[in-house]
Scaffold this motif. Structure first.
Motif, PDB file in Angstrom:
ATOM      1  N   VAL A  91       0.839  -1.204   0.000  1.00 51.40           N
ATOM      2  CA  VAL A  91       0.000   0.000   0.000  1.00 51.40           C
ATOM      3  C   VAL A  91       0.871   1.249   0.000  1.00 51.40           C
ATOM      4  CG1 VAL A  91      -1.623   1.362   1.383  1.00 51.40           C
ATOM      5  CG2 VAL A  91      -2.015  -1.094   1.047  1.00 51.40           C
ATOM      6  N   ILE A  92       1.886   1.284   0.845  1.00 47.74           N
ATOM      7  CA  ILE A  92       2.781   2.452   0.906  1.00 47.74           C
ATOM      8  C   ILE A  92       3.473   2.653  -0.433  1.00 47.74           C
ATOM      9  CG2 ILE A  92       4.932   3.318   1.931  1.00 47.74           C
ATOM     10  CD1 ILE A  92       3.936   2.065   4.609  1.00 47.74           C
ATOM     11  N   ARG A  93       3.959   1.567  -1.039  1.00 48.34           N
ATOM     12  CA  ARG A  93       4.606   1.684  -2.344  1.00 48.34           C
ATOM     13  C   ARG A  93       3.635   2.249  -3.389  1.00 48.34           C
ATOM     14  NH1 ARG A  93       5.921  -3.479  -3.616  1.00 48.34           N
ATOM     15  NH2 ARG A  93       4.185  -3.681  -5.047  1.00 48.34           N
ATOM     16  N   CYS A  94       2.405   1.754  -3.405  1.00 47.14           N
ATOM     17  CA  CYS A  94       1.401   2.254  -4.363  1.00 47.14           C
ATOM     18  C   CYS A  94       1.082   3.719  -4.109  1.00 47.14           C
ATOM     19  CB  CYS A  94       0.130   1.406  -4.304  1.00 47.14           C
ATOM     20  SG  CYS A  94       0.330  -0.234  -5.023  1.00 47.14           S
ATOM     21  N   PHE A  95       1.009   4.117  -2.851  1.00 41.01           N
ATOM     22  CA  PHE A  95       0.770   5.527  -2.536  1.00 41.01           C
ATOM     23  C   PHE A  95       1.923   6.391  -3.039  1.00 41.01           C
ATOM     24  CE2 PHE A  95      -2.278   5.075   1.351  1.00 41.01           C
ATOM     25  CZ  PHE A  95      -3.281   4.624   0.513  1.00 41.01           C
ATOM     26  N   HIS A  96       3.157   5.920  -2.848  1.00 39.24           N
ATOM     27  CA  HIS A  96       4.315   6.690  -3.324  1.00 39.24           C
ATOM     28  C   HIS A  96       4.330   6.778  -4.854  1.00 39.24           C
ATOM     29  CE1 HIS A  96       6.251   7.580   0.412  1.00 39.24           C
ATOM     30  NE2 HIS A  96       6.417   6.305   0.745  1.00 39.24           N
ATOM     31  N   ASN A  98       1.896   6.869  -6.782  1.00 40.75           N
ATOM     32  CA  ASN A  98       0.788   7.742  -7.204  1.00 40.75           C
ATOM     33  C   ASN A  98       0.615   8.879  -6.206  1.00 40.75           C
ATOM     34  OD1 ASN A  98      -0.483   6.017  -9.470  1.00 40.75           O
ATOM     35  ND2 ASN A  98      -0.200   4.593  -7.775  1.00 40.75           N
ATOM     36  N   LYS A  99       1.747   9.424  -5.742  1.00 43.45           N
ATOM     37  CA  LYS A  99       1.726  10.359  -4.617  1.00 43.45           C
ATOM     38  C   LYS A  99       0.815  11.562  -4.836  1.00 43.45           C
ATOM     39  CE  LYS A  99       4.524  12.852  -1.358  1.00 43.45           C
ATOM     40  NZ  LYS A  99       5.805  13.034  -0.765  1.00 43.45           N
ATOM     41  N   GLU A 100       0.879  12.158  -6.009  1.00 44.62           N
ATOM     42  CA  GLU A 100       0.077  13.365  -6.251  1.00 44.62           C
ATOM     43  C   GLU A 100      -1.416  13.055  -6.132  1.00 44.62           C
ATOM     44  OE1 GLU A 100      -0.619  15.793 -10.168  1.00 44.62           O
ATOM     45  OE2 GLU A 100       1.363  16.266  -9.304  1.00 44.62           O
ATOM     46  N   ARG A 101      -1.836  12.002  -6.795  1.00 46.17           N
ATOM     47  CA  ARG A 101      -3.255  11.632  -6.727  1.00 46.17           C
ATOM     48  C   ARG A 101      -3.636  11.107  -5.351  1.00 46.17           C
ATOM     49  NH1 ARG A 101      -5.024   9.121 -12.596  1.00 46.17           N
ATOM     50  NH2 ARG A 101      -4.411  10.954 -13.789  1.00 46.17           N
ATOM     51  N   ALA A 102      -2.785  10.275  -4.765  1.00 46.43           N
ATOM     52  CA  ALA A 102      -3.083   9.728  -3.443  1.00 46.43           C
ATOM     53  C   ALA A 102      -3.193  10.848  -2.409  1.00 46.43           C
ATOM     54  CB  ALA A 102      -2.011   8.717  -3.029  1.00 46.43           C
ATOM     55  N   SER A 103      -2.333  11.855  -2.507  1.00 49.45           N
ATOM     56  CA  SER A 103      -2.386  12.972  -1.557  1.00 49.45           C
ATOM     57  C   SER A 103      -3.718  13.699  -1.635  1.00 49.45           C
ATOM     58  CB  SER A 103      -1.248  13.962  -1.820  1.00 49.45           C
ATOM     59  OG  SER A 103      -0.015  13.384  -1.507  1.00 49.45           O
ATOM     60  N   ILE A 104      -4.241  13.860  -2.829  1.00 51.49           N
ATOM     61  CA  ILE A 104      -5.530  14.542  -2.992  1.00 51.49           C
ATOM     62  C   ILE A 104      -6.671  13.648  -2.524  1.00 51.49           C
ATOM     63  CG2 ILE A 104      -7.154  15.434  -4.716  1.00 51.49           C
ATOM     64  CD1 ILE A 104      -4.568  16.508  -6.188  1.00 51.49           C
ATOM     65  N   LEU A 105      -6.633  12.373  -2.897  1.00 51.66           N
ATOM     66  CA  LEU A 105      -7.693  11.457  -2.476  1.00 51.66           C
ATOM     67  C   LEU A 105      -7.689  11.240  -0.967  1.00 51.66           C
ATOM     68  CD1 LEU A 105      -7.489   8.835  -5.362  1.00 51.66           C
ATOM     69  CD2 LEU A 105      -9.207  10.633  -5.049  1.00 51.66           C
ATOM     70  N   LEU A 106      -6.507  11.373  -0.347  1.00 49.76           N
ATOM     71  CA  LEU A 106      -6.390  11.193   1.101  1.00 49.76           C
ATOM     72  C   LEU A 106      -6.347  12.529   1.846  1.00 49.76           C
ATOM     73  CD1 LEU A 106      -3.841   8.264   1.050  1.00 49.76           C
ATOM     74  CD2 LEU A 106      -6.189   8.153   1.930  1.00 49.76           C
ATOM     75  N   SER A 152      -1.947   8.489   5.478  1.00 47.23           N
ATOM     76  CA  SER A 152      -2.324   9.668   4.693  1.00 47.23           C
ATOM     77  C   SER A 152      -1.666  10.929   5.233  1.00 47.23           C
ATOM     78  CB  SER A 152      -3.845   9.822   4.640  1.00 47.23           C
ATOM     79  OG  SER A 152      -4.382  10.145   5.905  1.00 47.23           O
ATOM     80  N   ILE A 153      -1.592  11.063   6.548  1.00 48.13           N
ATOM     81  CA  ILE A 153      -0.921  12.222   7.151  1.00 48.13           C
ATOM     82  C   ILE A 153       0.569  12.163   6.829  1.00 48.13           C
ATOM     83  CG2 ILE A 153      -0.302  13.329   9.340  1.00 48.13           C
ATOM     84  CD1 ILE A 153      -3.262  13.671   8.538  1.00 48.13           C
ATOM     85  N   ASN A 154       1.172  11.001   6.967  1.00 52.77           N
ATOM     86  CA  ASN A 154       2.600  10.838   6.703  1.00 52.77           C
ATOM     87  C   ASN A 154       2.935  11.125   5.243  1.00 52.77           C
ATOM     88  OD1 ASN A 154       5.097  10.041   8.149  1.00 52.77           O
ATOM     89  ND2 ASN A 154       5.203   8.493   6.545  1.00 52.77           N
ATOM     90  N   LEU A 155       2.071  10.722   4.334  1.00 50.42           N
ATOM     91  CA  LEU A 155       2.279  10.946   2.907  1.00 50.42           C
ATOM     92  C   LEU A 155       2.329  12.433   2.581  1.00 50.42           C
ATOM     93  CD1 LEU A 155       2.410   9.525   0.084  1.00 50.42           C
ATOM     94  CD2 LEU A 155      -0.057   9.833  -0.015  1.00 50.42           C
ATOM     95  N   GLN A 156       1.572  13.231   3.322  1.00 53.40           N
ATOM     96  CA  GLN A 156       1.466  14.660   3.046  1.00 53.40           C
ATOM     97  C   GLN A 156       2.408  15.512   3.884  1.00 53.40           C
ATOM     98  OE1 GLN A 156      -2.695  15.780   3.052  1.00 53.40           O
ATOM     99  NE2 GLN A 156      -3.237  13.772   2.268  1.00 53.40           N
TER     100      GLN A 156
END
Length: 194
Positions: A91-96, A98-106, A152-156
């Motif tokens: 999951v973390i790898r997929c978020f990274h 697609n970071k731009e989209r994942a950041s907005i979705l999260l 989600s917080i960590n990603l942003q």
């Protein structure tokens, strides 16, 4: 006359890209179809061939990310289920990726909706125990929602934890709280790192 699949996909992706460009500047709830079509270079009629409204477009974008996670999980579990550490690594790898989209979705405004969709569509790949009691359902929800919220917080965050530190923290939570709660009275020792 039917369009070629490549043209159809390119048009759909143009709308999705326009949506995410706009979402960088304004609330996803304020984005209009007109803004999307202007930025994508298409008219409203074309938009409605692909999406009912902006929320349908957003769900399509969520589905793309969820599908990416499911596809990454498939080779890992074959006929069995994925261990929780391996699941969160994917999951973390997929978020990274697609970071731009994942950041907005999260983002704060959409997080609860997207986390609910992750729970419904992805977490069934993680090991589950039989006899799903109401207590186990609550424990599972606290565990997964809490971890996905933290991810989600960590990603942003500019001061984000490393992936390894985050995974170690998740593992400790799994071993010290989640697994004991899920196996109460069963006497099962927590599995080692998975």
């Amino acid at each position: 006359m039917k369009k070629q699949p490549e043209v159809t996909e390119a048009t759909r992706e143009a709308f999705v890209n326009a949506f995410f460009q706009l979402a960088k500047r304004e609330s996803i709830y304020k984005i209009t179809i007109q803004e999307i079509t202007d930025l994508a270079g298409y008219n409203r009629t074309t938009f409605y061939r692909y999406f009912q409204d902006v929320f349908a477009l957003m769900e399509y974008a969520e589905d793309q990310l969820l599908q990416g996670i499911r596809e990454a999980l498939e080779p890992q579990h074959g006929e069995g289920q994925v261990g929780q550490r391996q699941f969160f690594e994917i999951v973390i790898r997929c978020f990274h990726e697609n970071k731009e989209r994942a950041s907005i979705l999260l983002s704060e405004q959409n997080r609860s909706h997207f986390l609910r969709r992750i729970r419904e569509n992805v977490t069934h790949n993680v090991s589950r125990l039989g006899n799903d009691t109401p207590k186990k359902q609550v424990v599972r929800d606290i565990y997964f929602y809490g971890i996905f919220y933290a991810l989600s917080i960590n990603l942003q965050s500019r001061d984000a934890l490393s992936d390894e530190d985050l995974l170690d923290m998740i593992q400790r939570l799994f071993e010290s709280w989640y697994w004991p709660e899920m196996t109460e009275n069963a006497g099962d020792p927590a599995p080692g790192p998975q």
